[in-house]
Structures are given as structure tokens and as C-alpha cells.
Design a protein around this motif. Structure first.
Motif, PDB file in Angstrom:
ATOM      1  N   CYS A   1       2.066   6.828  -2.629  1.00  0.00           N
ATOM      2  CA  CYS A   1       1.730   5.337  -3.590  1.00  0.00           C
ATOM      3  C   CYS A   1       1.857   4.699  -2.909  1.00  0.00           C
ATOM      4  O   CYS A   1       1.464   4.013  -1.596  1.00  0.00           O
ATOM      5  CB  CYS A   1       3.712   4.521  -3.776  1.00  0.00           C
ATOM      6  N   LEU A   2       0.118   3.619  -3.394  1.00  0.00           N
ATOM      7  CA  LEU A   2      -0.949   3.057  -2.985  1.00  0.00           C
ATOM      8  C   LEU A   2      -0.672   1.942  -3.645  1.00  0.00           C
ATOM      9  O   LEU A   2      -1.256   1.118  -4.834  1.00  0.00           O
ATOM     10  CB  LEU A   2      -1.998   3.996  -2.963  1.00  0.00           C
TER      11      LEU A   2
ATOM     12  N   LEU B   1       8.133  12.234   9.130  1.00  0.00           N
ATOM     13  CA  LEU B   1       9.723  10.921   8.813  1.00  0.00           C
ATOM     14  C   LEU B   1      10.490  12.142   8.142  1.00  0.00           C
ATOM     15  O   LEU B   1       9.529  12.909   7.099  1.00  0.00           O
ATOM     16  CB  LEU B   1       8.732  10.273   7.859  1.00  0.00           C
ATOM     17  N   SER B   2      11.434  10.706   7.609  1.00  0.00           N
ATOM     18  CA  SER B   2      12.350  11.936   6.695  1.00  0.00           C
ATOM     19  C   SER B   2      12.231  10.868   4.578  1.00  0.00           C
ATOM     20  O   SER B   2      12.761  11.873   4.068  1.00  0.00           O
ATOM     21  CB  SER B   2      13.920  11.670   7.111  1.00  0.00           C
ATOM     22  N   HIS B   3      10.975  11.410   4.723  1.00  0.00           N
ATOM     23  CA  HIS B   3      10.762  10.492   4.094  1.00  0.00           C
ATOM     24  C   HIS B   3       8.946  10.228   3.396  1.00  0.00           C
ATOM     25  O   HIS B   3       8.227  10.058   4.050  1.00  0.00           O
ATOM     26  CB  HIS B   3      11.168   9.024   2.881  1.00  0.00           C
ATOM     27  N   ARG B   4       8.566   9.357   2.310  1.00  0.00           N
ATOM     28  CA  ARG B   4       7.404   9.885   2.405  1.00  0.00           C
ATOM     29  C   ARG B   4       7.187   7.810   1.682  1.00  0.00           C
ATOM     30  O   ARG B   4       7.467   7.629   0.733  1.00  0.00           O
ATOM     31  CB  ARG B   4       6.777  10.023   1.271  1.00  0.00           C
ATOM     32  N   PRO B   5       6.883   7.486   3.248  1.00  0.00           N
ATOM     33  CA  PRO B   5       6.126   5.661   2.545  1.00  0.00           C
ATOM     34  C   PRO B   5       5.011   5.424   1.696  1.00  0.00           C
ATOM     35  O   PRO B   5       4.534   6.152   1.727  1.00  0.00           O
ATOM     36  CB  PRO B   5       6.018   6.039   4.472  1.00  0.00           C
ATOM     37  N   ALA B   6       5.470   4.143   1.106  1.00  0.00           N
ATOM     38  CA  ALA B   6       4.722   3.648   0.366  1.00  0.00           C
ATOM     39  C   ALA B   6       3.060   2.935   1.268  1.00  0.00           C
ATOM     40  O   ALA B   6       3.873   2.734   2.939  1.00  0.00           O
ATOM     41  CB  ALA B   6       4.909   3.022  -0.573  1.00  0.00           C
ATOM     42  N   ILE B   7       2.421   2.875   1.246  1.00  0.00           N
ATOM     43  CA  ILE B   7       1.383   2.195   2.105  1.00  0.00           C
ATOM     44  C   ILE B   7       1.062   0.982   1.456  1.00  0.00           C
ATOM     45  O   ILE B   7       0.304   0.912   0.066  1.00  0.00           O
ATOM     46  CB  ILE B   7       0.225   3.288   2.002  1.00  0.00           C
ATOM     47  N   VAL B   8       0.519   0.163   2.365  1.00  0.00           N
ATOM     48  CA  VAL B   8      -0.375  -1.005   1.354  1.00  0.00           C
ATOM     49  C   VAL B   8      -1.785  -0.981   2.661  1.00  0.00           C
ATOM     50  O   VAL B   8      -1.502  -1.001   3.518  1.00  0.00           O
ATOM     51  CB  VAL B   8       0.064  -2.423   1.899  1.00  0.00           C
ATOM     52  N   PHE B   9      -2.619  -1.356   1.156  1.00  0.00           N
ATOM     53  CA  PHE B   9      -4.050  -1.290   1.595  1.00  0.00           C
ATOM     54  C   PHE B   9      -4.926  -1.952   1.443  1.00  0.00           C
ATOM     55  O   PHE B   9      -4.801  -2.670   0.391  1.00  0.00           O
ATOM     56  CB  PHE B   9      -5.024   0.211   1.338  1.00  0.00           C
ATOM     57  N   THR B  10      -5.458  -3.145   2.620  1.00  0.00           N
ATOM     58  CA  THR B  10      -5.427  -3.781   2.319  1.00  0.00           C
ATOM     59  C   THR B  10      -7.123  -4.181   3.112  1.00  0.00           C
ATOM     60  O   THR B  10      -8.078  -3.252   4.428  1.00  0.00           O
ATOM     61  CB  THR B  10      -5.062  -5.556   2.776  1.00  0.00           C
TER      62      THR B  10
ATOM     63  N   LEU C   1       8.312  -2.292   8.438  1.00  0.00           N
ATOM     64  CA  LEU C   1       7.144  -2.457   8.332  1.00  0.00           C
ATOM     65  C   LEU C   1       6.335  -1.533   9.637  1.00  0.00           C
ATOM     66  O   LEU C   1       6.815  -2.427  11.084  1.00  0.00           O
ATOM     67  CB  LEU C   1       6.194  -3.376   7.970  1.00  0.00           C
ATOM     68  N   ASN C   2       5.502  -1.184   9.175  1.00  0.00           N
ATOM     69  CA  ASN C   2       4.687  -0.502  10.790  1.00  0.00           C
ATOM     70  C   ASN C   2       2.965  -0.527  10.262  1.00  0.00           C
ATOM     71  O   ASN C   2       2.559   0.160   9.928  1.00  0.00           O
ATOM     72  CB  ASN C   2       5.017   1.486  10.864  1.00  0.00           C
ATOM     73  N   LYS C   3       2.793  -1.692  11.097  1.00  0.00           N
ATOM     74  CA  LYS C   3       1.689  -1.659  11.178  1.00  0.00           C
ATOM     75  C   LYS C   3       0.126  -1.316  12.180  1.00  0.00           C
ATOM     76  O   LYS C   3       1.547  -2.129  13.570  1.00  0.00           O
ATOM     77  CB  LYS C   3       1.260  -3.157  10.499  1.00  0.00           C
ATOM     78  N   ASP C   4      -0.430  -0.268  12.549  1.00  0.00           N
ATOM     79  CA  ASP C   4      -1.180  -0.073  13.110  1.00  0.00           C
ATOM     80  C   ASP C   4      -2.544  -0.639  12.885  1.00  0.00           C
ATOM     81  O   ASP C   4      -2.257   0.863  12.195  1.00  0.00           O
ATOM     82  CB  ASP C   4      -0.725   0.243  14.233  1.00  0.00           C
ATOM     83  N   PRO C   5      -3.506  -0.635  12.911  1.00  0.00           N
ATOM     84  CA  PRO C   5      -5.375  -0.005  12.709  1.00  0.00           C
ATOM     85  C   PRO C   5      -5.435   1.772  12.693  1.00  0.00           C
ATOM     86  O   PRO C   5      -5.718   2.094  11.635  1.00  0.00           O
ATOM     87  CB  PRO C   5      -5.730  -0.826  12.733  1.00  0.00           C
ATOM     88  N   ARG C   6      -4.626   1.524  14.136  1.00  0.00           N
ATOM     89  CA  ARG C   6      -5.058   3.343  14.202  1.00  0.00           C
ATOM     90  C   ARG C   6      -3.999   4.091  13.206  1.00  0.00           C
ATOM     91  O   ARG C   6      -4.579   4.904  13.634  1.00  0.00           O
ATOM     92  CB  ARG C   6      -4.197   3.205  15.408  1.00  0.00           C
TER      93      ARG C   6
END
Length: 304
Positions: A168-169, A118-127, A101-106
Motif C-alpha cells: 500500500c503506497l 516483519l510480522s505484517h506488511r508495512p504501508a509505504i510513504v513515498f516522497t 515510523l521507520n525512516k532511513d533513505p537507505r
């Protein structure tokens, strides 16, 4: 966006499901006693990206013009040191037994820089959280005018939608997490696994003991900020449909003053986007996002 429940969301993924952070975390502070679940070095690198372009996370006038392309060139030319950046990427691009998990509002502003390496496409959790609650929280913590907090809310959320196109959001919001924690977080985890195909977390089910030990509604700063700062005795300022209404704001500024006009304009623009989050249309491919350049326009006095 800052003050939007991202620490609670991240903490539940880490404590409840076993997501990894992979580095030294920012320590808990008075304004976030349960912890931030942010890596110190990630925050430092994101701040460096912004500072190198003469801006900071809270300078809404300048972050609108922040350029990810310029930041990439600065990395590649050595203007920005890559030592810490490369160390972080080594973890993100390495082998994992659990999802990270990479969390930073910035990251709402800097995601394209990280994604390039990144070597892959990360999934995004948007709140997301009600804009007035966020603005009230920033006013209380940092003494920001409401208009500044609202403009930051707009900028961060617009950039997030722009930069996550094609990812993927998984979408959630602070109210759903607070009031229906087990079910909402289980849905988020399941969507990450089944729809976004992230690695299976060590813990498949969120337990009551984790929720009871971590989620404290009283710690959600200004969860009723939208009611504390409005005047519900007046006719609503604007009805956006689907029971999403902008009430009149209680303001520190005189009616028709330039400060008051800026405040109301920012509020209405933020509420339009928030209501579109609530209805879901903001996540449609054809949705037209607000033009951020208008946030820095000089206010125009309204005719009587």
C-alpha cells in the motif's frame, strides 16, 4: 532518497500526528537542524548491510549490485550479527497503541531484508523531489559532482518502485508538502489510515501550530536548484510533455567532454523518471523502469 524532504515528512508525522519511532534518534545537525527522525540503530544496521557487501549509501556504482538475498543469507549464517536487528524487530513486531515510523533513505535499498522478518506488511510513504535539487544539495553538502547526485537519485527511486510493488503506497512530494502543508499532510495521514489501514494515530488532525513550528521553507536546501543550475536562455534540452521540461544545464565541464556527456545523460534519465512521477504513470503496474546497469556504462562521444 537522501535530501528529498524525508525528514520534514517524518517530522510532521511524528510531531503532528503522533507516530512513534521507538528508539534513540540521530541528533539534529547543521544540514538538518529540525532533526532526522531516524533511529540510530536502524541506520547502523542498514549501513552494516551495505558495508558487508563492500558498498556505502553514496557509492552508486556498487549499490546497483547490492543483493538483499545475499544480505539475508549473511544474517542467517551469522556473518552479520542479529543482536541489534532483533531488538529493532521486537519493537516493530510488538503491540502498539500508535502507528510506528521507520525512516532511513537507505531503506530504499534494504526494504526486502526488513520485510522478510516483519510480522505484517508495512504501508509505504513515498516522497520525491526534483532530481536537480537533490543533486545540487548533495553537491553543496558532500561536494558530489552533479552526475553522481543524479545517478544516486535514479538508483534510489528505481529501487523504491521495484521493492514496493504490491505494498500500500501513499505518494507525495516535497513541493506539495512545503507549499500546502496542512492539506497535503492531512491527505497522507488519511490515506494511511483509510486505504492502508495503519493504526489510528493519537492526533487525527494536523494543527497550524505544529506546521509553523516545524516547516521552514528556507531550510529546504536548494529548493530552487533546478533554476540555479540551468540555462533557460537556450531552447529546452527535452520536453517530456505535461509542462515537464529539461532545460540546458550549466556545467563545470567542456561541451562534448566525457564528464559533460555523463552529466547530461544522467540528467535526462532522471528527468524522464521525475516527469513520470509528476504525471503519475510511474506508479502504473505496467510502467517500465530504467535499466540501472546502463548508469555504469562508459560514455560515448556524440557525433558533431
Amino acid at each position: 532518497m537522501h535530501r528529498s524532504g524525508t525528514s520534514m515528512l517524518s517530522g510532521l508525522l511524528v510531531k503532528g500526528f503522533g507516530y512513534e519511532i521507538g528508539g534513540d534518534e540521530l541528533p539534529a545537525q547543521e544540514d538538518n537542524v529540525k532533526g532526522f527522525f531516524e533511529r540510530n540503530d536502524v541506520v547502523d544496521v542498514n549501513n552494516l548491510f551495505l558495508n558487508t557487501q563492500n558498498t556505502t549509501w553514496d557509492n552508486h556504482e556498487r549499490i546497483i549490485g547490492f543483493s538483499n538475498q545475499l544480505a539475508k543469507r549473511q544474517l542467517e549464517s551469522g556473518v552479520i550479527s542479529t543482536i541489534v536487528f532483533d531488538e529493532i524487530l521486537q519493537f516493530y513486531n510488538g503491540e502498539h497503541d500508535a502507528p510506528y515510523l521507520n525512516k532511513d533513505p537507505r531503506a530504499c535499498l534494504t526494504l526486502p531484508i526488513w520485510a522478510k522478518y516483519l510480522s505484517h506488511r508495512p504501508a509505504i510513504v513515498f516522497t520525491y523531489r526534483h532530481p536537480l535539487e537533490v543533486a545540487m544539495s548533495l553537491k553543496k553538502r558532500d561536494n558530489f559532482p552533479l552526475s553522481k547526485g543524479l545517478k544516486l537519485w535514479i538508483t534510489y527511486n528505481v529501487r523504491t518502485l521495484q521493492y514496493t510493488t504490491g505494498y500500500c503506497l501513499v505518494v507525495t512530494n516535497v513541493n506539495a508538502i512545503i507549499h500546502n502543508t496542512l492539506e497535503e499532510m492531512q491527505r497522507v495521514s488519511d490515506e494511511l489510515l483509510k486505504t492502508c489501514h495503519v493504526l489510528s494515530p493519537p492526533n487525527k488532525i494536523l494543527t497550524n501550530s505544529v506546521v509553523e513550528g516545524f516547516v521552514d521553507v528556507s531550510l529546504q536546501h536548494n529548493t530552487n536548484g533546478d533554476t540555479e543550475q540551468i540555462n533557460a536562455t537556450l531552447t529546452p534540452l527535452k520536453d517530456f510533455g505535461n509542462r515537464c521540461i529539461a532545460q540546458h544545464l550549466k556545467s563545470d565541464y567542456p561541451e562534448e567532454s566525457s564528464q559533460r556527456i555523463v552529466e547530461v545523460d544522467a540528467y535526462l534519465l532522471a528527468m524522464q523518471l521525475y516527469c513520470d512521477f509528476e504525471s503519475g504513470i510511474a506508479f502504473d503496474e505496467e510502467y517500465v523502469l530504467p535499466d540501472l546497469s546502463t548508469l555504469n556504462d562508459a560514455p560515448k562521444l556524440r557525433s558533431q
